[in-house]
Design an enzyme around this catalytic site. Structure first.
Site, PDB file in Angstrom:
ATOM      1  N   HIS A 142      -3.627  -9.614  -1.467  1.00 22.26           N
ATOM      2  CA  HIS A 142      -4.158  -8.259  -1.300  1.00 22.26           C
ATOM      3  C   HIS A 142      -5.669  -8.337  -1.216  1.00 22.26           C
ATOM      4  CE1 HIS A 142      -3.711  -3.827  -1.749  1.00 22.26           C
ATOM      5  NE2 HIS A 142      -4.949  -3.913  -2.211  1.00 22.26           N
ATOM      6  N   ASP A 182      -3.784  -4.113   1.690  1.00 25.16           N
ATOM      7  CA  ASP A 182      -5.100  -3.538   1.401  1.00 25.16           C
ATOM      8  C   ASP A 182      -5.614  -2.783   2.613  1.00 25.16           C
ATOM      9  OD1 ASP A 182      -7.221  -2.758  -0.088  1.00 25.16           O
ATOM     10  OD2 ASP A 182      -8.319  -4.632   0.001  1.00 25.16           O
ATOM     11  N   ASP A 188      -0.871  -2.786  -4.369  1.00 28.80           N
ATOM     12  CA  ASP A 188      -1.069  -1.337  -4.445  1.00 28.80           C
ATOM     13  C   ASP A 188       0.253  -0.589  -4.362  1.00 28.80           C
ATOM     14  OD1 ASP A 188      -3.736  -1.545  -4.910  1.00 28.80           O
ATOM     15  OD2 ASP A 188      -4.401  -0.837  -2.949  1.00 28.80           O
ATOM     16  N   ASP A 193       0.820  -1.214   0.000  1.00 30.74           N
ATOM     17  CA  ASP A 193       0.000   0.000   0.000  1.00 30.74           C
ATOM     18  C   ASP A 193       0.851   1.260   0.000  1.00 30.74           C
ATOM     19  OD1 ASP A 193      -2.871  -1.000   0.209  1.00 30.74           O
ATOM     20  OD2 ASP A 193      -1.898  -2.113   1.821  1.00 30.74           O
ATOM     21  N   HIS A 216      -4.884  -0.487   5.583  1.00 34.49           N
ATOM     22  CA  HIS A 216      -3.770   0.405   5.912  1.00 34.49           C
ATOM     23  C   HIS A 216      -3.386   0.387   7.382  1.00 34.49           C
ATOM     24  CE1 HIS A 216      -4.166   3.137   2.106  1.00 34.49           C
ATOM     25  NE2 HIS A 216      -4.090   1.853   1.817  1.00 34.49           N
ATOM     26  N   ASN A 238      -5.774  -3.922  -5.819  1.00 38.84           N
ATOM     27  CA  ASN A 238      -6.985  -3.480  -6.517  1.00 38.84           C
ATOM     28  C   ASN A 238      -6.835  -2.118  -7.175  1.00 38.84           C
ATOM     29  OD1 ASN A 238      -6.893  -2.565  -3.737  1.00 38.84           O
ATOM     30  ND2 ASN A 238      -8.951  -1.762  -4.002  1.00 38.84           N
ATOM     31  N   HIS A 239      -5.991  -1.249  -6.633  1.00 44.16           N
ATOM     32  CA  HIS A 239      -5.843   0.088  -7.221  1.00 44.16           C
ATOM     33  C   HIS A 239      -5.117   0.052  -8.557  1.00 44.16           C
ATOM     34  CE1 HIS A 239      -7.086   3.463  -4.487  1.00 44.16           C
ATOM     35  NE2 HIS A 239      -7.404   2.396  -3.790  1.00 44.16           N
ATOM     36  N   HIS A 259       1.001   3.203  -2.697  1.00 46.32           N
ATOM     37  CA  HIS A 259       0.147   4.163  -3.410  1.00 46.32           C
ATOM     38  C   HIS A 259       0.944   5.277  -4.081  1.00 46.32           C
ATOM     39  CE1 HIS A 259      -3.783   2.544  -2.363  1.00 46.32           C
ATOM     40  NE2 HIS A 259      -3.247   2.208  -1.200  1.00 46.32           N
TER      41      HIS A 259
END
Length: 463
Positions: A152, A183, A50, A9, A185, A85-86, A11
């Site tokens: 994830h 996934d 992610d 994550d 956080h 998923n992102h 991002h």
């Protein structure tokens, strides 16, 4: 003994609060994890999905990621990862590109052995496809003493769970010693069927709800599995100012509390509760930025009565109201054209972003002042054409006498709906965890789902 960093994550590419500085922060947090891995001489970096915030990351974000992955490769620290998923795409993934460059390994149902640990991967799978999922993994090699699954999603028994961990472990053809997840956080660890299941948390705060320090897990495989938590030292400071107003208190008390903190280069989140008087969020945010804050947001959680008079708004002709409002904005012809592209009902939603980006580039190449505000126009200027204008020309059958009267209490703000306003009192950023649905609940589109008519799905289908 095998030691790995379990992270996820990250991002990368998330321009939180519309701040370029925050966008850089997400990349730099990932860089710090890589530097820690090299300094501590770990055996691998395991990424649980992610890596990117978007399936179409910007070129600068891609370049920065490649640079960081190359430093790991040069230090002989393998980077093993799954798709979240992102970032999930319909076809080839960014991880596949990095694998082709020799900078990463995309995990799947086949084991990747690092020292004496066999690592397997399970990309994010939409909920609609999980019932058909068969947890069929290849056998653990004889050279491996431990087996670990990386995945994830929101797994039980953690908050917001929608994935059955017990079923996964019961039906898996491999008996895992640990499941390393991304996934959610919020970092957390539990034991399911004598297997350690753990989230590493995010490396940067993706929302104001993520108050705990950001970090990652250090996982050691010896006779037993040991999971320890490490913080990332240099993430952007978030200053949380919580104010519980007494009945006779108001903006002066909020101002006093804000002045108690060092706000230099920080993201400042002011949360107001209690029974005190109404305040103006913009004044508090301005105070914080004047004191050096990078970003300031006010979240007033009180349900305050609206004391202003009611305002009646009548729209006898909604199309005319839209045209008038668009003209009042003083938009240039280029901006009006982009507005039309966004509102074009014939353009698929999935193509809007690319169409807008392409047209903006073309307009700026022709005229770098294309988006400068337009001069004041009169309502009957022929060169101002909005989608509403076009609709009114083609839909003459509409009843012009229809009227919608809207009674609304005025709070002293515009009746127009404003988005991304710096004075917003609610933090509309992405969720504090991927469990927060405002950010990470996946939208099952053609890019994230496959043919759901299949009776069975294997792990290879999602690789």
């Amino acid at each position: 003994m095998t030691r790995v960093i379990h992270t996820g994550d990250t991002h990368i590419g998330y321009q939180q609060y519309n701040s370029p500085d925050r966008r850089r922060d997400f990349l730099e947090a990932f860089r710090e994890v890589a530097e820690d891995a090299i300094t501590d001489d770990v055996d691998a970096v395991i990424h649980a999905g992610d890596l990117f915030h978007d399936r179409r990351p910007g070129l600068i974000d891609l370049q920065g990621t490649v640079e960081i992955l190359r430093t790991l490769a040069d230090a002989d620290v393998p980077f093993l990862a799954v798709v979240g998923n992102h970032e999930g795409k319909r076809d080839a993934q960014w991880l596949d590109l990095f694998a082709d460059l020799g900078l990463a390994t995309r995990l799947d149902d086949s084991p990747v052995v690092v020292d004496d640990v066999a690592f397997y991967g399970l990309d994010f799978v939409p909920r609609s496809r999980r019932d058909a999922l068969e947890y069929d993994f290849e056998s653990v090699p004889e050279s491996a003493d431990h087996s670990v699954l990386i995945s994830h999603g929101l797994f039980e028994p953690f908050a917001h769970a929608d994935w059955d961990t017990d079923r996964l472990l019961a039906e898996s053809t491999v008996e895992f010693d640990a499941v390393l997840l991304g996934d959610n956080h919020a970092a957390d660890t539990a034991e399911v069927r004598d297997t350690w299941v753990t989230y590493c948390g995010s490396t940067e705060r993706a929302s104001a709800s993520e108050r705990d320090p950001r970090g990652y897990n250090l996982v050691t495989f010896d006779e037993e599995v040991a999971i320890t938590r490490r913080s990332i030292a240099d993430t952007r400071e978030f200053v949380f100012v919580d104010v519980d107003l007494a009945e006779d208190e108001g903006v002066d008390r909020v101002t006093e509390r804000v002045r108690e903190y060092d706000l230099e280069d920080a993201v400042v989140i002011v949360t107001i509760e209690g029974e005190g008087r109404p305040i103006t969020p913009a004044s508090i945010e301005e105070l914080a930025t004047d004191r050096g804050a990078l970003v300031a947001r006010v979240n007033d959680r009180r349900d305050l009565p609206d004391e202003d008079e009611a305002v009646s708004v009548s729209f006898a002709d909604p199309d005319a109201a839209v045209r008038e409002r668009v003209r009042d904005l003083g938009l240039s012809n280029a901006a009006l054209e982009i507005d039309g592209t966004v509102r074009d009902g014939d353009l698929p939603d999935s193509n809007v972003r690319e169409s807008v980006e392409r047209r903006v580039r073309e307009l700026l190449e022709d005229d770098d002042a294309a988006f400068d505000p337009a001069p004041e126009r009169s309502p009957d200027d022929a060169d101002v054409t909005t989608v509403a204008d076009q609709l009114s020309e083609t839909d003459t059958a509409a009843d012009p006498s229809s009227t919608a009267d809207v009674e609304a209490d005025s709070s002293g703000s515009n009746t127009d709906v404003e988005t991304a306003d710096s004075g917003s009192t609610a933090d509309a950023e992405a969720s504090g965890s991927d469990a927060d649905e405002s950010m990470d609940e996946p939208v099952e589109t053609a890019e994230t789902t496959a043919d759901e008519d299949a009776d069975h799905a294997s792990l290879g289908d999602f690789a």
